[in-house]
Design a protein around this motif. Structure first.
Motif, PDB file in Angstrom:
ATOM      1  N   SER A  24       8.771  69.915 -59.324  1.00  0.00           N
ATOM      2  CA  SER A  24       7.565  69.105 -59.551  1.00  0.00           C
ATOM      3  C   SER A  24       7.709  68.155 -60.735  1.00  0.00           C
ATOM      4  O   SER A  24       6.812  67.348 -60.995  1.00  0.00           O
ATOM      5  CB  SER A  24       6.348  70.006 -59.758  1.00  0.00           C
ATOM      6  N   THR A  25       8.825  68.256 -61.464  1.00  0.00           N
ATOM      7  CA  THR A  25       9.050  67.307 -62.573  1.00  0.00           C
ATOM      8  C   THR A  25       9.500  65.945 -62.048  1.00  0.00           C
ATOM      9  O   THR A  25       9.396  64.942 -62.759  1.00  0.00           O
ATOM     10  CB  THR A  25      10.116  67.846 -63.553  1.00  0.00           C
ATOM     11  N   ASN A  26       9.978  65.907 -60.828  1.00  0.00           N
ATOM     12  CA  ASN A  26      10.438  64.641 -60.232  1.00  0.00           C
ATOM     13  C   ASN A  26       9.286  64.019 -59.434  1.00  0.00           C
ATOM     14  O   ASN A  26       9.165  64.225 -58.233  1.00  0.00           O
ATOM     15  CB  ASN A  26      11.652  64.880 -59.334  1.00  0.00           C
ATOM     16  N   VAL A  27       8.459  63.280 -60.138  1.00  0.00           N
ATOM     17  CA  VAL A  27       7.256  62.728 -59.503  1.00  0.00           C
ATOM     18  C   VAL A  27       7.577  61.564 -58.570  1.00  0.00           C
ATOM     19  O   VAL A  27       6.703  61.119 -57.823  1.00  0.00           O
ATOM     20  CB  VAL A  27       6.215  62.289 -60.560  1.00  0.00           C
ATOM     21  N   ASP A  28       8.808  61.082 -58.595  1.00  0.00           N
ATOM     22  CA  ASP A  28       9.176  60.016 -57.662  1.00  0.00           C
ATOM     23  C   ASP A  28       9.059  60.475 -56.214  1.00  0.00           C
ATOM     24  O   ASP A  28       8.909  59.643 -55.311  1.00  0.00           O
ATOM     25  CB  ASP A  28      10.597  59.527 -57.936  1.00  0.00           C
ATOM     26  N   TYR A  29       9.123  61.787 -55.989  1.00  0.00           N
ATOM     27  CA  TYR A  29       8.900  62.301 -54.638  1.00  0.00           C
ATOM     28  C   TYR A  29       7.503  61.919 -54.148  1.00  0.00           C
ATOM     29  O   TYR A  29       7.301  61.613 -52.969  1.00  0.00           O
ATOM     30  CB  TYR A  29       9.059  63.823 -54.601  1.00  0.00           C
ATOM     31  N   LEU A  30       6.528  61.940 -55.058  1.00  0.00           N
ATOM     32  CA  LEU A  30       5.152  61.569 -54.686  1.00  0.00           C
ATOM     33  C   LEU A  30       5.080  60.109 -54.259  1.00  0.00           C
ATOM     34  O   LEU A  30       4.355  59.763 -53.317  1.00  0.00           O
ATOM     35  CB  LEU A  30       4.206  61.821 -55.864  1.00  0.00           C
ATOM     36  N   TYR A  31       5.823  59.266 -54.964  1.00  0.00           N
ATOM     37  CA  TYR A  31       5.849  57.838 -54.610  1.00  0.00           C
ATOM     38  C   TYR A  31       6.436  57.646 -53.218  1.00  0.00           C
ATOM     39  O   TYR A  31       5.923  56.869 -52.413  1.00  0.00           O
ATOM     40  CB  TYR A  31       6.669  57.078 -55.650  1.00  0.00           C
ATOM     41  N   ASN A  32       7.496  58.393 -52.920  1.00  0.00           N
ATOM     42  CA  ASN A  32       8.109  58.296 -51.594  1.00  0.00           C
ATOM     43  C   ASN A  32       7.171  58.818 -50.506  1.00  0.00           C
ATOM     44  O   ASN A  32       7.106  58.261 -49.406  1.00  0.00           O
ATOM     45  CB  ASN A  32       9.429  59.072 -51.571  1.00  0.00           C
ATOM     46  N   ILE A  33       6.442  59.873 -50.837  1.00  0.00           N
ATOM     47  CA  ILE A  33       5.450  60.414 -49.894  1.00  0.00           C
ATOM     48  C   ILE A  33       4.369  59.373 -49.619  1.00  0.00           C
ATOM     49  O   ILE A  33       3.982  59.146 -48.463  1.00  0.00           O
ATOM     50  CB  ILE A  33       4.836  61.718 -50.454  1.00  0.00           C
ATOM     51  N   ALA A  34       3.878  58.733 -50.679  1.00  0.00           N
ATOM     52  CA  ALA A  34       2.830  57.710 -50.527  1.00  0.00           C
ATOM     53  C   ALA A  34       3.317  56.570 -49.638  1.00  0.00           C
ATOM     54  O   ALA A  34       2.590  56.132 -48.736  1.00  0.00           O
ATOM     55  CB  ALA A  34       2.418  57.174 -51.896  1.00  0.00           C
ATOM     56  N   ASN A  35       4.533  56.107 -49.873  1.00  0.00           N
ATOM     57  CA  ASN A  35       5.066  55.002 -49.068  1.00  0.00           C
ATOM     58  C   ASN A  35       5.219  55.390 -47.604  1.00  0.00           C
ATOM     59  O   ASN A  35       4.973  54.567 -46.706  1.00  0.00           O
ATOM     60  CB  ASN A  35       6.404  54.532 -49.633  1.00  0.00           C
ATOM     61  N   ALA A  36       5.606  56.638 -47.351  1.00  0.00           N
ATOM     62  CA  ALA A  36       5.736  57.096 -45.967  1.00  0.00           C
ATOM     63  C   ALA A  36       4.372  57.143 -45.282  1.00  0.00           C
ATOM     64  O   ALA A  36       4.238  56.742 -44.112  1.00  0.00           O
ATOM     65  CB  ALA A  36       6.395  58.478 -45.941  1.00  0.00           C
ATOM     66  N   TYR A  37       3.346  57.599 -46.015  1.00  0.00           N
ATOM     67  CA  TYR A  37       1.992  57.611 -45.444  1.00  0.00           C
ATOM     68  C   TYR A  37       1.502  56.173 -45.175  1.00  0.00           C
ATOM     69  O   TYR A  37       0.815  55.918 -44.172  1.00  0.00           O
ATOM     70  CB  TYR A  37       1.022  58.323 -46.385  1.00  0.00           C
ATOM     71  N   ILE A  38       1.855  55.230 -46.057  1.00  0.00           N
ATOM     72  CA  ILE A  38       1.478  53.830 -45.835  1.00  0.00           C
ATOM     73  C   ILE A  38       2.100  53.326 -44.537  1.00  0.00           C
ATOM     74  O   ILE A  38       1.445  52.654 -43.726  1.00  0.00           O
ATOM     75  CB  ILE A  38       1.914  52.955 -47.030  1.00  0.00           C
ATOM     76  N   GLU A  39       3.363  53.667 -44.310  1.00  0.00           N
ATOM     77  CA  GLU A  39       4.041  53.247 -43.088  1.00  0.00           C
ATOM     78  C   GLU A  39       3.376  53.838 -41.844  1.00  0.00           C
ATOM     79  O   GLU A  39       3.397  53.235 -40.768  1.00  0.00           O
ATOM     80  CB  GLU A  39       5.515  53.647 -43.126  1.00  0.00           C
ATOM     81  N   LEU A  40       2.785  55.014 -42.007  1.00  0.00           N
ATOM     82  CA  LEU A  40       2.076  55.662 -40.903  1.00  0.00           C
ATOM     83  C   LEU A  40       0.626  55.189 -40.793  1.00  0.00           C
ATOM     84  O   LEU A  40      -0.115  55.648 -39.918  1.00  0.00           O
ATOM     85  CB  LEU A  40       2.094  57.183 -41.088  1.00  0.00           C
ATOM     86  N   ASP A  41       0.224  54.301 -41.709  1.00  0.00           N
ATOM     87  CA  ASP A  41      -1.149  53.796 -41.773  1.00  0.00           C
ATOM     88  C   ASP A  41      -2.150  54.915 -42.059  1.00  0.00           C
ATOM     89  O   ASP A  41      -3.306  54.858 -41.630  1.00  0.00           O
ATOM     90  CB  ASP A  41      -1.519  53.063 -40.469  1.00  0.00           C
ATOM     91  N   ASP A  42      -1.688  55.934 -42.775  1.00  0.00           N
ATOM     92  CA  ASP A  42      -2.549  57.039 -43.190  1.00  0.00           C
ATOM     93  C   ASP A  42      -2.929  56.786 -44.656  1.00  0.00           C
ATOM     94  O   ASP A  42      -2.313  57.311 -45.582  1.00  0.00           O
ATOM     95  CB  ASP A  42      -1.800  58.367 -43.045  1.00  0.00           C
ATOM     96  N   ARG A 100      11.343  58.093 -38.769  1.00  0.00           N
ATOM     97  CA  ARG A 100      10.777  59.446 -38.715  1.00  0.00           C
ATOM     98  C   ARG A 100      10.032  59.759 -40.013  1.00  0.00           C
ATOM     99  O   ARG A 100      10.444  60.601 -40.817  1.00  0.00           O
ATOM    100  CB  ARG A 100      11.902  60.440 -38.464  1.00  0.00           C
ATOM    101  N   TYR A 101       8.891  59.085 -40.188  1.00  0.00           N
ATOM    102  CA  TYR A 101       8.132  59.247 -41.429  1.00  0.00           C
ATOM    103  C   TYR A 101       7.529  60.639 -41.590  1.00  0.00           C
ATOM    104  O   TYR A 101       7.518  61.169 -42.713  1.00  0.00           O
ATOM    105  CB  TYR A 101       7.063  58.166 -41.529  1.00  0.00           C
ATOM    106  N   PRO A 102       7.013  61.275 -40.534  1.00  0.00           N
ATOM    107  CA  PRO A 102       6.475  62.640 -40.729  1.00  0.00           C
ATOM    108  C   PRO A 102       7.529  63.603 -41.263  1.00  0.00           C
ATOM    109  O   PRO A 102       7.234  64.426 -42.143  1.00  0.00           O
ATOM    110  CB  PRO A 102       6.012  63.030 -39.320  1.00  0.00           C
ATOM    111  N   GLU A 103       8.751  63.492 -40.741  1.00  0.00           N
ATOM    112  CA  GLU A 103       9.829  64.348 -41.226  1.00  0.00           C
ATOM    113  C   GLU A 103      10.168  64.039 -42.680  1.00  0.00           C
ATOM    114  O   GLU A 103      10.439  64.940 -43.489  1.00  0.00           O
ATOM    115  CB  GLU A 103      11.074  64.188 -40.350  1.00  0.00           C
ATOM    116  N   SER A 104      10.121  62.746 -43.032  1.00  0.00           N
ATOM    117  CA  SER A 104      10.383  62.340 -44.419  1.00  0.00           C
ATOM    118  C   SER A 104       9.336  62.908 -45.358  1.00  0.00           C
ATOM    119  O   SER A 104       9.661  63.397 -46.453  1.00  0.00           O
ATOM    120  CB  SER A 104      10.406  60.811 -44.529  1.00  0.00           C
ATOM    121  N   ILE A 105       8.075  62.836 -44.939  1.00  0.00           N
ATOM    122  CA  ILE A 105       6.987  63.382 -45.768  1.00  0.00           C
ATOM    123  C   ILE A 105       7.192  64.873 -45.995  1.00  0.00           C
ATOM    124  O   ILE A 105       7.090  65.369 -47.122  1.00  0.00           O
ATOM    125  CB  ILE A 105       5.621  63.110 -45.103  1.00  0.00           C
TER     126      ILE A 105
END
Length: 199
Positions: free
Chosen positions: A18-36, A2-7
């Motif tokens: 917003s100090t925890n930028v690792d959230y952005l990395y997780n968002i990027a990986n989820a979009y990669i899995e969605l081929d977005d 469920r990548y959309p829910e994860s994003i």
């Protein structure tokens, strides 16, 4: 998964902290899995701009940019990845392919050769080096590499056809005839080799 829910969840977490930028990395990986790849690129670029930068992340970003045909930035980020970390065959190979996509076969050749130094057993690299020499009209060098490739891949029709064409362009018509015949044997529907053989 469920990548959309994860994003959505990671985006809310990032807004809250917003100090925890690792959230952005997780968002990027989820979009990669969605081929977005567009949104993956945006998230990963922001992640890097906020100070999280290493060779692996730059390599991932460059691969995304290459997939989006943004070869100028892909080349830049492959080069940065090479400078920051231990160079690998994949980084040099992908860098070379991005150069080739822009028509810059001189730099593509250099990058392919760097990949070949790291893994001389990879015959796909041998093939691509031959292609670069062909595009640069350095036919003798191209012949050398395609001769190596066809020895290892005796049933590869296209490689045999290219080798025949290279011999022809290098005015070695006898060898060209031999390889056009081999091409025709591997692909009886090869009307171009048949044409050359009838000349």
């Amino acid at each position: 998964k469920r990548y959309p829910e994860s994003i959505d969840a990671y985006q809310r977490l990032y807004i809250a902290d917003s100090t925890n930028v690792d959230y952005l990395y997780n968002i990027a990986n989820a979009y990669i899995e969605l081929d977005d790849m567009l949104n993956a690129k945006e998230a990963l670029t922001k992640y890097i701009l906020l100070g999280k930068i290493d060779a692996e992340i730059l390599f991932t970003l460059a691969n995304i940019e290459s997939e989006l045909s943004d070869y100028k930035n892909a080349i830049l980020h492959y080069q940065m990845a090479i400078n920051l970390g231990k160079p690998t065959v994949n980084i040099f190979y992908n860098l070379a392919m991005s150069y080739a996509e822009t028509g810059d076969f001189i730099h593509a050749l250099d990058a392919f050769k760097s990949a070949y130094e790291l893994d001389p057993s990879d015959f796909e690299i041998v093939y691509q080096i031959g292609i670069c020499y062909k595009e640069l009209k350095e036919y003798s060098d191209a012949i050398n590499y395609f001769s190596i490739f066809t020895t290892e891949h005796p049933k590869d029709y296209l490689a045999h056809y290219i080798l025949a064409e290279l011999y022809f362009l290098n005015f070695n018509y006898k060898s060209a005839q031999v390889y056009f015949q081999k091409s025709l044997t591997l692909n009886p529907n090869d009307s171009i080799s048949l044409y050359y053989l009838g000349m």
